[in-house]
Design a protein around this motif. Structure first.
Motif, short mmCIF file in Angstrom:
data_model
loop_
_atom_site.label_atom_id
_atom_site.label_comp_id
_atom_site.label_asym_id
_atom_site.label_seq_id
_atom_site.Cartn_x
_atom_site.Cartn_y
_atom_site.Cartn_z
N ALA A 50 7.21 37.05 -17.24
CA ALA A 50 7.51 37.48 -18.60
C ALA A 50 8.09 36.34 -19.43
N SER A 51 8.96 35.53 -18.82
CA SER A 51 9.56 34.40 -19.53
C SER A 51 8.50 33.39 -19.95
N GLU A 52 7.55 33.15 -19.05
CA GLU A 52 6.47 32.21 -19.38
C GLU A 52 5.58 32.78 -20.49
N TRP A 53 5.33 34.07 -20.44
CA TRP A 53 4.53 34.72 -21.48
C TRP A 53 5.22 34.58 -22.84
N LEU A 54 6.53 34.77 -22.86
CA LEU A 54 7.29 34.63 -24.10
C LEU A 54 7.31 33.18 -24.58
N ARG A 55 7.43 32.25 -23.63
CA ARG A 55 7.43 30.84 -24.02
C ARG A 55 6.11 30.48 -24.70
N GLN A 56 5.01 30.95 -24.12
CA GLN A 56 3.71 30.67 -24.71
C GLN A 56 3.54 31.36 -26.06
N ALA A 57 4.28 32.45 -26.26
CA ALA A 57 4.22 33.17 -27.54
C ALA A 57 5.15 32.55 -28.58
N GLY A 58 5.91 31.52 -28.18
CA GLY A 58 6.76 30.80 -29.13
C GLY A 58 8.17 31.32 -29.25
N VAL A 59 8.64 32.13 -28.27
CA VAL A 59 10.01 32.64 -28.30
C VAL A 59 10.92 31.62 -27.63
N SER A 60 11.89 31.10 -28.37
CA SER A 60 12.75 30.03 -27.86
C SER A 60 13.86 30.54 -26.95
#
Length: 343
Positions: free
Chosen positions: A190-200
């Motif tokens: 989930a963290s990687e998915w958010l990182r790819q979505a641009g969530v810092s």
């Protein structure tokens, strides 16, 4: 990383049913993990005319073109109008007073509108798919109408019910669906998915969202944070809280919200705050509000576990109440008056 990669296990379970489709599937799991997007992808794969790798829609055939435009003749999506329109209109003074609120329920009229769709042949000689999201938004009349369709299944037709609260569905509906639980993704995924979505600040957002990546992604948006920050500003005051003033401030924020069910979402955050406050009273770290850990510890010293547990039970009643038409100002006044008594 797409939604299928985020839920690879659930996707494999769905793909395994392609060759012998049931007449109804129930995708259930925590809110904000992407169940509807996953169900939509599966529906697309059933309607696609040139499947790609991993049983995924190709994105290039005529059927995929219609799906991309939102007008495939063999797919229907039943959702509350509030979700479709993306807002709930609040009646107020002047010219706004006569406006009708967008419905938070899937209505019987929406189900009746399916009659022609269900009783004519498919347009592309493939499956016919109906998505209901969220299934718990069906009122009693709607649920009984859907139940009739499930009891008398039509060949080649698949109902996919998406639910964050499957216990609220009629037992007779649940019993007629093949259930596919959709799990909360692993934290690293989930963290990687958010990182790819641009969530810092993925870790904090993911904690606030209880591990739900799509909800965490929403928290990166301005609108959701306005509501949450307004609530935190008041509940963090503890014994210095002025209940009526706090209710007035939050009521203004709730009525300015353009997304559905702002009062219900407020109570969702309240329950998480109370849970973390209860943990703090036991000397444990927070689960949701990581950034407010020290504040929660200070507040916990001014109350006790007995009061907190009692108020947690009260919050369950608040959640049920806010799903009915209520005066938001009076509702918030009662909440803050009772919350202040904790300290």
């Amino acid at each position: 990383m797409n939604i299928i990669e985020l839920h690879e296990s659930a996707w494999q379970q769905l793909a395994a049913r392609r060759e012998q489709l049931p007449h109804a599937l129930l995708l259930s799991g925590q809110r904000g993990i992407g169940k509807f997007d996953l169900a939509r992808r599966f529906a697309e794969s059933l309607l696609c005319e040139d499947l790609g790798d991993g049983s995924r829609a190709c994105g290039a055939c005529p059927a995929c073109g219609w799906l991309a435009q939102g007008n495939h003749p063999d797919l229907r999506v039943l959702q509350p109008n509030a979700l479709v329109e993306g807002e709930v209109t609040e009646a107020g003074d002047g010219e706004e007073a006569g406006k009708k609120k967008a419905s938070l329920q899937i209505t019987i009229d929406q189900v009746r509108a399916l009659d022609e769709f269900l009783h004519v042949g498919t347009h592309r000689q493939r499956a016919r798919v109906v998505l209901l999201n969220p299934a718990e938004a069906m009122n009693r009349a709607t649920a009984n109408a859907i139940l009739k369709s499930l009891e008398e299944p039509i060949a080649g037709t698949l109902f996919i019910l998406i639910s964050s609260e499957p216990s609220r569905l009629l037992p007779t509906i649940r019993s007629r669906c093949q259930s596919i639980p959709v799990q909360v993704p692993a934290r690293a995924t989930a963290s990687e998915w958010l990182r790819q979505a641009g969530v810092s600040d993925g870790e904090q957002s993911l904690a606030l969202a209880g591990g739900s990546p799509l909800l965490a992604l929403e928290l990166g948006g301005k609108n959701e944070r306005i509501l949450l920050d307004a609530l935190i500003a008041q509940v963090s005051r503890g014994r210095d809280l002025e209940p009526l003033a706090a209710a007035a401030i939050l009521d203004k924020t709730v009525k300015a919200e353009k997304r559905p069910a702002p009062l219900k979402r407020t109570v969702d955050w309240v329950q998480k705050w109370l849970f973390d406050l209860t943990l703090a009273s036991a000397g444990l770290p927070p689960r949701y509000f990581l950034a407010q850990a020290s504040l929660l510890q200070r507040l916990a010293k001014a109350t006790d576990a007995r009061k907190l547990l009692a108020f947690n039970r009260k919050a369950i009643q608040y959640k049920a109440q806010c799903e009915q038409p209520v005066n938001s100002r009076l509702f918030l006044e009662e909440f803050f008056l009772n919350y202040a008594k904790l300290f």
